[in-house]
Design a protein around this motif. Sequence first.
Motif, mmCIF file in Angstrom:
data_model
loop_
_atom_site.group_PDB
_atom_site.id
_atom_site.type_symbol
_atom_site.label_atom_id
_atom_site.label_comp_id
_atom_site.label_asym_id
_atom_site.label_seq_id
_atom_site.Cartn_x
_atom_site.Cartn_y
_atom_site.Cartn_z
ATOM 1 N N SER A 1 0.830 -1.201 0.000
ATOM 2 C CA SER A 1 0.000 0.000 0.000
ATOM 3 C C SER A 1 0.862 1.248 0.000
ATOM 4 O O SER A 1 0.600 2.201 -0.729
ATOM 5 C CB SER A 1 -0.901 0.028 1.228
ATOM 6 O OG SER A 1 -1.790 -1.032 1.201
ATOM 7 N N LYS B 1 2.455 1.786 -3.299
ATOM 8 C CA LYS B 1 1.435 2.198 -4.261
ATOM 9 C C LYS B 1 1.121 3.675 -4.076
ATOM 10 O O LYS B 1 0.884 4.392 -5.043
ATOM 11 C CB LYS B 1 0.150 1.394 -4.037
ATOM 12 C CG LYS B 1 0.041 0.142 -4.862
ATOM 13 C CD LYS B 1 -1.379 -0.356 -4.714
ATOM 14 C CE LYS B 1 -1.583 -1.738 -5.242
ATOM 15 N NZ LYS B 1 -2.816 -2.315 -4.673
ATOM 16 N N ALA B 2 1.098 4.108 -2.804
ATOM 17 C CA ALA B 2 0.816 5.514 -2.533
ATOM 18 C C ALA B 2 1.890 6.405 -3.145
ATOM 19 O O ALA B 2 1.679 7.578 -3.368
ATOM 20 C CB ALA B 2 0.724 5.752 -1.027
ATOM 21 N N GLN C 1 -6.787 5.614 3.995
ATOM 22 C CA GLN C 1 -6.558 4.799 2.811
ATOM 23 C C GLN C 1 -7.671 4.919 1.783
ATOM 24 O O GLN C 1 -7.486 4.577 0.616
ATOM 25 C CB GLN C 1 -6.368 3.337 3.209
ATOM 26 C CG GLN C 1 -5.101 3.158 4.024
ATOM 27 C CD GLN C 1 -4.810 1.711 4.305
ATOM 28 O OE1 GLN C 1 -4.759 0.900 3.410
ATOM 29 N NE2 GLN C 1 -4.635 1.389 5.573
ATOM 30 N N ASN D 1 -7.021 8.189 -0.867
ATOM 31 C CA ASN D 1 -6.237 8.149 -2.110
ATOM 32 C C ASN D 1 -6.508 6.873 -2.896
ATOM 33 O O ASN D 1 -5.727 6.481 -3.747
ATOM 34 C CB ASN D 1 -4.752 8.335 -1.831
ATOM 35 C CG ASN D 1 -4.110 7.111 -1.233
ATOM 36 O OD1 ASN D 1 -4.804 6.229 -0.746
ATOM 37 N ND2 ASN D 1 -2.799 7.040 -1.284
ATOM 38 N N LEU E 1 -6.594 3.685 -2.063
ATOM 39 C CA LEU E 1 -5.976 2.387 -1.769
ATOM 40 C C LEU E 1 -7.059 1.397 -1.371
ATOM 41 O O LEU E 1 -6.960 0.208 -1.633
ATOM 42 C CB LEU E 1 -4.959 2.516 -0.640
ATOM 43 C CG LEU E 1 -3.592 3.051 -1.045
ATOM 44 C CD1 LEU E 1 -2.743 3.299 0.167
ATOM 45 C CD2 LEU E 1 -2.899 2.092 -1.993
ATOM 46 N N LEU F 1 -0.173 10.160 0.623
ATOM 47 C CA LEU F 1 -0.490 9.533 1.914
ATOM 48 C C LEU F 1 0.792 9.072 2.581
ATOM 49 O O LEU F 1 1.557 8.292 2.021
ATOM 50 C CB LEU F 1 -1.432 8.342 1.685
ATOM 51 C CG LEU F 1 -1.694 7.427 2.878
ATOM 52 C CD1 LEU F 1 -2.288 8.185 4.049
ATOM 53 C CD2 LEU F 1 -2.619 6.295 2.484
#
Lengths: 274, 283
Positions: free
Chosen positions: A182, A185-186, B52, B55, B57, B88
Motif C-alpha cells: 500500500s 502504491k501511494a 486509505q 487516495n 488504496l 499519503l
Amino acid sequence: MLKDITLGQYFSGNSILHRLDPRIKIIAVLFFAVSVFIAKNVYSFAFLLLSVILLTLVSGISYKIVLKSIKPVLVIVIFTAVINLFFTKADETPLIDWLFITVYPRGIKTAVFMIVRILTLIVGTSLILTYTTSPIALTDGIERLLSPLKKIKVPVHEFAMMMTIALRFIPTLLEETDKIISAQKARGAGFDEGGLMKKAKAFLPILIPLFISAFRRADELAVAMECRCYRGDEGRTRMKELKMQGRDVTALILAVLFTACIIFFNTLPTTLSI
Amino acid sequence: MGTLRLEDVSYVYSPDTPFEKEALSQVSIEFKEKRTTGIIGHTGSGKSTVAQLLNGLLRPASGRVLLDGKDIFENPREIAKVRFRVGLVFQYPEYQLFEETVFRDIAFGPTNMGLDEEEIKRRVLSAARFVGLPEELLDKSPFELSGGQKRRVAIAGIMAMEPDVIVLDEPAAGLDPRGRDEIFSGIRKWREERGATVILISHSMEDMAMYADDIVVMKEGRVLISGTVDEVFCHAELIETSGLLIPQITSMTNKLSSKGLIDGDGIYTVDRAFDAITKALKG
C-alpha cells in the motif's frame, strides 16, 4: 487481499474436533489420507464424501469457509479431471470418438473419482488439522510424536520451535507485506506493467523493506526470548501438558475403523470402480 | 484545487468471513481546501481506514470519495493519478524505505510520475528542506540514519510528489517532543508555501489543538463531532465519551469556567488560558 487466504488457517472454536489431543489428530489425518488414496469404488468414495460432510457439521465451521478453502486448488482439480477424462484408455467402446478426442466411460469414472479424492483430501485434512488445531498445539503435537527421535540426537525441540515461530509469523508478515505494498502504491509504484525484468524490479521496493523488517523482528524476538530465560529444551516445562483422555482414545479407534471401513467397501462388487 | 469529500462512505474489512468487521458506516466528511484538518479518534475508530480511502488504496463498499467534486473511482485505471494528487504518509513510514541513498528514496515518487531529472532534483531538494534534512545526508544510505531522520526521509518522499492534498497518519508517533515540533512545523510551512490541503490523523488532542484548523472526532466508525477547533473543544464531555483525553489545559479551564471563575469555554492553548485568567484576575 493477502488476508483472504484461508488454506492452512486456524478458526478458533470449541467443538469436539477442537478439543481433541493434537497427537491424535495428526495420527488420524495419516489414517484419513491413506484411506483417501486406497479408496477405489463407488461405495468407498461415497463413504469418504459422507464422512467429510459429517466432519464439517461436527467442527462447527460454516460450510462457506470450507467451500472457500477449495478455491485455491480448483485449478488443479479441473486440470486433473480433464486429463483423466481425455487420456484414460480402455478396452471398451468409446462414448465420444470425434477427431482426436476419445472419451471412454472409464475416463468419466476416473475423472469423477479423482475430483472426489482431491476435494475430500483437502477438506478432510484441513478440518481435522489446520482449521481446528491452533498452530501452537499442532507443533506441540508434532514435537511429542517425534520425541523418541531425541534419543538419536535429532534436535526435535528446536525444529518444533522453528516451526512454531514460522507459523506464528506468517500472518504478521502477510500484514506487513500488505502495508508495504500500500505504501509503495501511494508513491505511485506499479506492479503489473512492463516486461519480466521490469516486473521483477518492481518488487524490490517491497522485498527490501520486508527483509529488513523480518531481520529486525527476528532480532527483537531473540532478545525477548533470552530475557525470559529461554535456553532450549532441557528442563523446560509446559503450561499446557498434553494428556490423553477417553475421547482421544475413542477418536483413535474411530480413525482405525474408518480405514477398515474403506478397505471393506473396496471389496464390495461393483462395476463402478477404478 | 484540493477539496476532498467523503459522501456516505462505508467500508467493511474481510467481508463474508468470520473476521468481517465494519470499519466505517455512512461517514461524510468535508476537508476544506488549504486548511489543516485533524482526524482524531481512539484505536479502531476507523481513522486509518479513512486515510486509505482518501487516495483510493481502499475502495468504499458504498458511498463516494470526491476530489474537487469528481469521484476518484470514476476511472479506476487512472487511480495512480489520484495517488499523485493525494499523498499519503503511512504510520511508521520509515519501515518502507528501500533505496540505496536518501536522495533516490525521496525521488521514488517523482520518478514514478515520469518527471525529468532536473525537476526531480528540484523537488527532492525542496522536500528535504521542508522536513529539515541537511543536504549532506542525501548521499547516505537511509539505513544509516536515526529513527527521526528516517521518518523525515519518508515524509519528504511524499512531499516531493507535490500533491494537492497530503494525508499524514500519526506523523509524530514515537518521536521525542522536539522531533514532534520539527515535523509538525515542517508540515505547516509546506502547507503555507504550497497552498495545499493537509489532513492529520492522530490520537493526541494536544497536537491537534496546536496544528489543526478543523477537527473531526471519530468513534466506532462514525463521525462524533466535526467543526473548527474552537467549536469542537466546546464539547469536552462529548469528546471524552469517545475515549480520548481533551488537552489538560482545556479540562482545567473548563472547570474554572464552570465555577464562574473565568470567562471562556473550550480554551485549548496555554496562551489563551493565560489571557483568560489574567483578565479574570484584573476584572
